[in-house]
Design a protein around this motif. Structure first.
Motif, PDB file in Angstrom:
ATOM      1  N   VAL A 139      -4.661  -5.974  -5.118  1.00 13.00           N
ATOM      2  CA  VAL A 139      -3.976  -4.717  -5.449  1.00 13.00           C
ATOM      3  C   VAL A 139      -3.718  -3.977  -4.141  1.00 13.00           C
ATOM      4  O   VAL A 139      -4.371  -4.244  -3.132  1.00 13.00           O
ATOM      5  N   PRO A 140      -2.773  -3.042  -4.137  1.00 14.16           N
ATOM      6  CA  PRO A 140      -2.561  -2.241  -2.926  1.00 14.16           C
ATOM      7  C   PRO A 140      -3.815  -1.432  -2.593  1.00 14.16           C
ATOM      8  O   PRO A 140      -4.473  -0.902  -3.491  1.00 14.16           O
ATOM      9  N   CYS A 168      -8.493  -2.677   7.467  1.00 13.32           N
ATOM     10  CA  CYS A 168      -8.366  -3.770   6.499  1.00 13.32           C
ATOM     11  C   CYS A 168      -7.568  -3.361   5.267  1.00 13.32           C
ATOM     12  O   CYS A 168      -7.086  -4.226   4.524  1.00 13.32           O
ATOM     13  N   CYS A 169      -7.438  -2.073   5.029  1.00 13.41           N
ATOM     14  CA  CYS A 169      -6.626  -1.601   3.916  1.00 13.41           C
ATOM     15  C   CYS A 169      -5.140  -1.749   4.259  1.00 13.41           C
ATOM     16  O   CYS A 169      -4.763  -1.835   5.428  1.00 13.41           O
ATOM     17  N   ASP A 170      -4.308  -1.749   3.223  1.00 13.20           N
ATOM     18  CA  ASP A 170      -2.869  -1.905   3.442  1.00 13.20           C
ATOM     19  C   ASP A 170      -2.252  -0.657   4.064  1.00 13.20           C
ATOM     20  O   ASP A 170      -1.293  -0.743   4.830  1.00 13.20           O
ATOM     21  N   HIS A 171      -2.780   0.492   3.699  1.00 13.77           N
ATOM     22  CA  HIS A 171      -2.239   1.764   4.182  1.00 13.77           C
ATOM     23  C   HIS A 171      -3.389   2.704   4.534  1.00 13.77           C
ATOM     24  O   HIS A 171      -4.492   2.571   4.005  1.00 13.77           O
ATOM     25  N   ARG A 172      -3.104   3.668   5.414  1.00 11.01           N
ATOM     26  CA  ARG A 172      -4.118   4.614   5.857  1.00 11.01           C
ATOM     27  C   ARG A 172      -3.547   6.036   5.842  1.00 11.01           C
ATOM     28  O   ARG A 172      -2.499   6.286   6.437  1.00 11.01           O
ATOM     29  N   ILE A 173      -4.255   6.915   5.152  1.00  9.03           N
ATOM     30  CA  ILE A 173      -3.875   8.325   5.101  1.00  9.03           C
ATOM     31  C   ILE A 173      -5.059   9.135   5.618  1.00  9.03           C
ATOM     32  O   ILE A 173      -6.185   8.962   5.156  1.00  9.03           O
ATOM     33  N   MET A 174      -4.809  10.016   6.566  1.00  8.42           N
ATOM     34  CA  MET A 174      -5.891  10.736   7.236  1.00  8.42           C
ATOM     35  C   MET A 174      -5.687  12.246   7.138  1.00  8.42           C
ATOM     36  O   MET A 174      -4.550  12.721   7.095  1.00  8.42           O
ATOM     37  N   CYS A 193      -3.275  10.187  -2.045  1.00  2.12           N
ATOM     38  CA  CYS A 193      -3.654   8.772  -2.125  1.00  2.12           C
ATOM     39  C   CYS A 193      -3.437   8.218  -3.528  1.00  2.12           C
ATOM     40  O   CYS A 193      -2.942   7.091  -3.694  1.00  2.12           O
ATOM     41  N   VAL A 194      -3.805   8.991  -4.546  1.00  5.18           N
ATOM     42  CA  VAL A 194      -3.627   8.538  -5.931  1.00  5.18           C
ATOM     43  C   VAL A 194      -2.148   8.380  -6.264  1.00  5.18           C
ATOM     44  O   VAL A 194      -1.727   7.372  -6.843  1.00  5.18           O
ATOM     45  N   ALA A 195      -1.343   9.366  -5.875  1.00  3.77           N
ATOM     46  CA  ALA A 195       0.091   9.303  -6.147  1.00  3.77           C
ATOM     47  C   ALA A 195       0.738   8.130  -5.414  1.00  3.77           C
ATOM     48  O   ALA A 195       1.571   7.405  -5.984  1.00  3.77           O
ATOM     49  N   PHE A 196       0.333   7.923  -4.172  1.00  8.90           N
ATOM     50  CA  PHE A 196       0.873   6.811  -3.387  1.00  8.90           C
ATOM     51  C   PHE A 196       0.448   5.475  -3.996  1.00  8.90           C
ATOM     52  O   PHE A 196       1.212   4.518  -4.032  1.00  8.90           O
ATOM     53  N   GLY A 197      -0.784   5.425  -4.498  1.00  8.61           N
ATOM     54  CA  GLY A 197      -1.266   4.207  -5.135  1.00  8.61           C
ATOM     55  C   GLY A 197      -0.454   3.844  -6.361  1.00  8.61           C
ATOM     56  O   GLY A 197      -0.093   2.670  -6.563  1.00  8.61           O
ATOM     57  N   HIS A 198      -0.139   4.846  -7.192  1.00 10.24           N
ATOM     58  CA  HIS A 198       0.699   4.593  -8.373  1.00 10.24           C
ATOM     59  C   HIS A 198       2.087   4.107  -7.958  1.00 10.24           C
ATOM     60  O   HIS A 198       2.663   3.220  -8.595  1.00 10.24           O
ATOM     61  N   GLU A 199       2.596   4.695  -6.897  1.00  6.13           N
ATOM     62  CA  GLU A 199       3.916   4.293  -6.398  1.00  6.13           C
ATOM     63  C   GLU A 199       3.900   2.836  -5.940  1.00  6.13           C
ATOM     64  O   GLU A 199       4.804   2.057  -6.266  1.00  6.13           O
ATOM     65  N   ALA A 254       1.807   0.515  -6.868  1.00  6.98           N
ATOM     66  CA  ALA A 254       1.501  -0.387  -7.983  1.00  6.98           C
ATOM     67  C   ALA A 254       2.732  -0.721  -8.812  1.00  6.98           C
ATOM     68  O   ALA A 254       2.736  -1.708  -9.558  1.00  6.98           O
ATOM     69  N   GLY A 255       3.769   0.098  -8.704  1.00  5.58           N
ATOM     70  CA  GLY A 255       5.019  -0.219  -9.387  1.00  5.58           C
ATOM     71  C   GLY A 255       4.912  -0.279 -10.897  1.00  5.58           C
ATOM     72  O   GLY A 255       5.436  -1.199 -11.534  1.00  5.58           O
ATOM     73  N   GLY A 256       4.218   0.684 -11.485  1.00  7.61           N
ATOM     74  CA  GLY A 256       4.120   0.728 -12.930  1.00  7.61           C
ATOM     75  C   GLY A 256       3.410  -0.463 -13.541  1.00  7.61           C
ATOM     76  O   GLY A 256       3.749  -0.920 -14.634  1.00  7.61           O
ATOM     77  N   GLY A 257       2.424  -0.994 -12.844  1.00  8.74           N
ATOM     78  CA  GLY A 257       1.663  -2.125 -13.385  1.00  8.74           C
ATOM     79  C   GLY A 257       2.185  -3.481 -12.963  1.00  8.74           C
ATOM     80  O   GLY A 257       1.596  -4.514 -13.296  1.00  8.74           O
ATOM     81  N   ARG A 258       3.295  -3.494 -12.229  1.00  9.51           N
ATOM     82  CA  ARG A 258       3.887  -4.772 -11.815  1.00  9.51           C
ATOM     83  C   ARG A 258       2.918  -5.585 -10.960  1.00  9.51           C
ATOM     84  O   ARG A 258       2.776  -6.795 -11.133  1.00  9.51           O
TER      85      ARG A 258
END
Length: 202
Positions: A20-21, A40-46, A126-132, A134-138
């Motif tokens: 998963v992302p 190691c994560c795909d994205h980093r928000i600080m 982070c939560v909003a970006f994660g949903h984005e 994830a592509g609606g469960g794709r």
């Protein structure tokens, strides 16, 4: 300790190839292993902000840092692979060879992190970006493929973290440190025995 390093390899490999992302929410300092975990994560928000110094008379910016130079320590093979895989080329040189303390805005401009937000917005962002991502469960429906794709694009790093062939190089490194009195020879000898036992099981 060598055992802690190898245990961290297992954790980092799992995060690196998770199906998963993944987003690192960096809410302060990220130094050494904490920095590697974020990489190691795909994205980093600080977060942008400051913390009180030891004497509490001033404040210093949060930062990212690999302090091995200052600690007079070499990077282990797996950590080196993460740095080479995930840090931009120019940032890699500066991060490893100068032990630079990257402030959030410096890390953003150098490409080490993806976004800088306020502390109150970190979790929501982070939560909003994660949903984005994830592509609606794709992605959820294709976790195995997603993990496989990660292992392919990060192949050298993943193999370095998961292959026990990294052990002999680590033992050699620890041996050289033992000569300089940084590690006790007894510990290096113990690691040699563990390595031989692992090789006999392969």
């Amino acid at each position: 300790a060598p055992g802690i390093v190898i245990s961290s390899y297992r954790l980092f490999a799992r995060v690196l190839a998770l199906g998963v992302p993944t987003i690192a929410a960096i809410n302060g300092y990220a130094v050494g292993a904490g920095f590697f975990l974020a990489l190691c994560c795909d994205h980093r928000i600080m977060v942008k902000g400051k913390a009180s110094t030891a004497n509490k008379k001033s404040q210093a910016d949060y930062f990212l840092c690999l302090p091995e130079l200052d600690l007079k320590m070499p990077l282990s093979p797996g950590y080196t692979a993460i740095a080479k895989c995930k840090l931009p080329k120019r940032a890699l040189r500066t991060t490893v060879l100068t032990a630079k303390r990257w402030t959030p805005m410096e890390a953003l401009s150098s490409g080490i992190i993806d976004r800088v937000v306020s502390s109150k917005d970190l979790l929501h962002t982070c939560v909003a970006f994660g949903h984005e991502l994830a592509g609606g469960g794709r992605v959820e429906r294709k976790r195995n493929v997603y993990s496989m794709l990660k292992r392919e694009i990060y192949s050298e790093c993943y193999e370095s973290l998961t292959s026990w062939f990294a052990m002999p190089r680590m033992v050699a490194t620890l041996g050289s440190l033992a000569v300089r009195g940084i590690f006790l020879p007894k510990k290096a000898k113990s690691l040699h025995k563990k390595n031989a036992a692992l090789k006999s099981k392969l």
